[in-house]
Each structure stands twice: as C-alpha cells, then as structure tokens.
Design an enzyme around this catalytic site. Structure first.
Site, mmCIF file in Angstrom:
data_model
loop_
_atom_site.group_PDB
_atom_site.id
_atom_site.type_symbol
_atom_site.label_atom_id
_atom_site.label_comp_id
_atom_site.label_asym_id
_atom_site.label_seq_id
_atom_site.Cartn_x
_atom_site.Cartn_y
_atom_site.Cartn_z
ATOM 1 N N SER A 114 0.784 -1.187 0.079
ATOM 2 C CA SER A 114 0.014 0.069 -0.147
ATOM 3 C C SER A 114 0.905 1.200 0.018
ATOM 4 O O SER A 114 0.118 2.387 -0.321
ATOM 5 C CB SER A 114 -0.888 -0.078 1.272
ATOM 6 O OG SER A 114 -0.159 -0.094 2.457
ATOM 7 N N ASP A 143 -3.401 7.713 8.289
ATOM 8 C CA ASP A 143 -4.535 6.531 9.159
ATOM 9 C C ASP A 143 -3.445 5.751 9.798
ATOM 10 O O ASP A 143 -2.297 6.403 10.273
ATOM 11 C CB ASP A 143 -5.234 5.756 8.228
ATOM 12 C CG ASP A 143 -4.290 5.084 7.287
ATOM 13 O OD1 ASP A 143 -3.110 5.038 7.745
ATOM 14 O OD2 ASP A 143 -5.055 4.513 6.254
ATOM 15 N N HIS A 158 -0.447 4.719 7.358
ATOM 16 C CA HIS A 158 -0.193 5.341 5.936
ATOM 17 C C HIS A 158 0.180 6.728 6.302
ATOM 18 O O HIS A 158 -0.572 7.362 6.730
ATOM 19 C CB HIS A 158 -1.055 5.184 4.944
ATOM 20 C CG HIS A 158 -1.336 3.735 4.664
ATOM 21 N ND1 HIS A 158 -2.533 3.154 5.078
ATOM 22 C CD2 HIS A 158 -0.606 2.749 4.381
ATOM 23 C CE1 HIS A 158 -2.519 1.949 4.894
ATOM 24 N NE2 HIS A 158 -1.302 1.656 4.321
#
Ligand SMILES: *[C@@H]1O[C@H](CO)[C@@H](O)[C@H](O)[C@H]1NC(C)=O
Ligand SMILES: *[C@@H]1O[C@H](CO)[C@@H](O)[C@H](O)[C@H]1NC(C)=O
Ligand SMILES: *[C@@H]1O[C@H](CO)[C@@H](O)[C@H](O)[C@H]1NC(C)=O
Ligand SMILES: CC(=O)N[C@H]1CO[C@H](CO)[C@@H](O)[C@@H]1O
Length: 377
Positions: free
Chosen positions: A49, A353, A356
């Site tokens: 991610s 978050d 990230h």
C-alpha cells in the site's frame, strides 16, 4: 526481567491486529522534486500500500471516503489523502505516475510510463490479504514483457523498478503464530537467538531473526528476477520505523514510538543491506539501490517549519483520520454514519491513518530520499 520482551510481543501483535495495510500519497508537483522533464524513462512498481495507486478491489478502504480527499479529491485506490511514494518518484523521473496493472486495459498511451503492480496489504509471501504476493506481481510484469510484448528490451534498458516491503509479511507472521504467543505464560517473540529465559516452565520462542532471513532472501530472489527480465535500475525500500506507526503508538496516546519494534525493523534493514550488496557484487555494478525509508520517515517527522522554526507536523505520531473505537478510517455503519474522525487540515499531519502517511508526509519523505535517487536521472 522480561517486561521489555513482553512489550515487544504485545505491540507487535497489536500492530498486526489493527493493521490495514500500507500505502502512499502525494501533493502538488513541486518543481524542486522534478528531474528529467519529458524523459523516456519507465517506472515499474512492485509492493504494498505504500506504492499502490489503484490495484485493490473496490471493497478496500482506499476506495472509500475520506481517502483521496486532497488528491484527486475522491477515493481512487491510494491509501492516503492524496499522492503516494510512486507518484513522487514518477514526478522526479519526469514522467506520469504509472498506470495500475488492474486498469491497463483502459490505458493506451499511459503504458509508456510503465506499470504499477503494487497491491495494498501484500508482502513477499502470502499475507492475510488475498492480493498477489510479489512473486505473482513479477509474473504479471513478465507477461507484459514476454507474452503481451507491451515493453521491448530497449524500453526496459531505460527503466527503473521500485519495490516496497513495508511490513505485511511480519504482521502476518505474528498473526499466524498468535496462538503460540498467547498460550503459555512465557511464550515470547525473541529478537535474539541467544536470549535465554531462566524460569521453570517451558517457553515457546518465536525467533524473529529466522523469519527476517527468509523475508530478505525472498526479496533478493525477487529483485534478481526483475533484473533478469531486463530492468537495469532497481530501487528497494528499507522498512519504515514501524514502532512509530499510529497502530502501535495509539496505546500511548500517540506520544512515543516503540523502540523494540523499531529494533526489529532495523534488524530487517541491516540484513536487507547485506543481501543487496551481495546482488551488486554479482552484477559488478550498482544495479540495486536500497533507499532509506526508515531514516526518511524519522527525518520527515522531525522536519522544522521554515517560518516558525517549530516542528512541521506538530504532533507527528497522531494520525489525521482515526476510527472511533473498534473502527478504522473510512468505516461507515449500516445507516451510512461515519465511524471515524478526520482532522481539519491533513497537510498538518504526518500520518493519514493507522499506517500510512498523508500526501504531505510522503512529500517530506520523498524530499529526504531524493538525494539518494539522483543517480537515476
Ligand atoms: C505467491 O503466491 C502464490 C499463489 O498464491 C503461491 O503459490 C506462492 O507460493 C507464493 N510465493 C511465495 C514466495 O510465497
Ligand atoms: C560483496 O562484497 C563485499 C565487499 O567487498 C563483501 O564484504 C561481501 O562478502 C561480498 N559478497 C559476496 C557474496 O561476494
Ligand atoms: C527556508 O527558507 C529559505 C528562504 O526562503 C529557503 O532558501 C530554504 O530552502 C528553506 N529551507 C527549508 C528547509 O525549507
Ligand atoms: C515458532 C514459529 O515460528 N512458528 C511458526 C510461525 O509461523 C510461521 C509461518 O506461518 C511458521 O513457519 C512457523 O513455524
């Protein structure tokens, strides 16, 4: 005497259990980050991610509000409020961000900038996420080259590969061994081979160094394969200080990093340096570059604001988007009510978050990494 190890285990486990994935973001394309404009370079991206720009299915949080709120002002599969590491590297190389593999059929022209195979939540091994591990991502790349013939040998000569391994293998490993860890009074996750616990009861030791060795060995196999397919410049990230991720620091009100967890990341990074050096010995050229994501995260978190002289991200460990208890950023209930809170100004947070960075966070991380990437221009 084993308090530290207990904490190590505990936080590690916690990290695992709340971990969503890893991602990226970015912001205005600053000229200072821009390298060879209009270059004919191509960028091929593998990993998780921290680099994914749209390969996950629509059920993932990256496709829900408030992800993408800064850029492109709607959720688009980036695990951030905006641009991520891939976007900043592409800008630096003077090209557009490479098209996500999943969207390649809709793309004509865009494939000329390369392709992004990164998928949130994945690792070099299979993880809890049903996405393609890095081996499969490289298989997709191989198909594009050898079967689909989208890229010629010459295209690849002038290409750069970016691979991120940000921790999903480790969180999965801890998860799979959780029964060992929670059974038995003295089950421990040990960072050291030599650690001996002098108590009567038999203890289960889960030796992280063994697993670090298998992860880095698999990274080495993967990087070599990318090179064998014809890519001449291959960049791999070190693991960020995962003891500083909000998923771990939440227990301490986002005030302090967990240094034992950071030590595990440091150990991984040390072994990674060695395996990459071995690869470069064999090629007799510095084909493979480790970029110091670990140091760049720490530098970005401490970055001073030029005008005021204060820390740019005032409360650097506190994420902008936080789920209410039991929920994550982006969750809504059956009535569509938000189960999270978002800060007013994402650009004043380093983390978006639980795991990230924000676009602004990635911007600062990339600024710190850029000097080690100049040789790619
Ligand atoms: C990658 O995924 C495939 C398919 O799930 C699996 O067969 C393979 O063993 C995995 N590779 C590694 C290195 O874990
Ligand atoms: C690669 O070179 C370094 C430095 O010369 C050396 O320490 C290392 O052992 C070498 N590795 C291999 C596999 O030859
Ligand atoms: C701080 O501001 C000065 C003058 O505007 C500029 O030259 C310098 O690059 C800035 N430094 C940082 C770290 O932004
Ligand atoms: C003690 C130990 O490390 N047990 C297992 C932890 O999980 C991995 C991956 O699932 C196994 O290979 C280990 O044997």
């Amino acid at each position: 005497m084993d308090t530290n190890l207990f904490f190590f285990f505990f936080f590690f486990f916690f990290f695992f259990s709340t971990e969503a994935n890893v991602v990226e973001g970015s912001r205005h394309f600053d000229r200072s980050l821009q390298g060879g404009l209009g270059s004919n370079k191509r960028l091929f991206v593998f990993g998780d991610s921290y680099v994914d720009t749209g390969n996950t299915p629509k059920s993932y949080p990256a496709w829900k509000a408030p992800y993408g709120t800064t850029f492109p002002e709607r959720p688009d599969g980036r695990f951030s409020d905006g641009r991520v590491l891939t976007d900043y590297l592409a800008t630096f190389l003077g090209i557009r961000s490479p098209i996500p593999y999943r969207l390649r059929k809709d793309a004509k022209e865009e494939v000329k900038y390369g392709m992004n195979f990164g998928h949130g939540g994945t690792g070099v091994f299979d993880t809890r996420v049903a996405g393609p591990n890095m081996t499969i991502q490289i298989n997709y790349f191989e198909q594009q080259v050898e079967e689909e013939k989208v890229y010629t040998k010459q295209d690849l000569d002038n290409s750069i590969a970016l691979a991120t391994i940000s921790g999903n293998d480790y969180t999965t490993f801890i998860f799979r061994n959780r029964s060992l860890l929670v059974s038995g009074k003295c089950a421990l996750l040990s960072l050291l081979y030599t650690f001996e616990l002098h108590v009567g009861a038999p203890c289960t030791f889960i030796h992280l160094p063994d697993f670090i060795r298998s992860v880095t060995k698999q990274i080495s196999i993967n990087l070599k394969r990318i090179h064998d397919l014809g890519v001449q410049n291959i960049v791999v990230t070190s693991i960020e200080p995962f003891g500083c991720l909000p998923s771990i620091t939440a227990l301490f009100s986002y005030k302090v990093c967990n240094e034992l967890v950071n030590l595990a990341a440091t150990l991984h990074n040390h072994v990674l340096q060695q395996v990459v050096q071995d690869l470069n010995n064999v090629t007799h050229q510095p084909v493979f570059i480790v970029i110091d994501l670990h140091g760049a995260f720490l530098a970005a978190m401490k970055k001073q604001n030029n005008q005021t002289g204060t820390i740019k991200f005032g409360d650097p460990l506190r994420p902008c988007c936080v789920g209410v208890p039991g929920h994550s950023c982006g969750d809504v209930d059956e009535n569509g009510m938000k189960k999270y809170e978002v800060c007013e100004n994402p650009s004043s947070s380093f983390f978006w978050d639980d795991v990230h960075p924000t676009q602004e966070g990635w911007y600062e991380v990339f600024s710190a990494l850029q000097p080690s990437l100049n040789k790619l221009l």
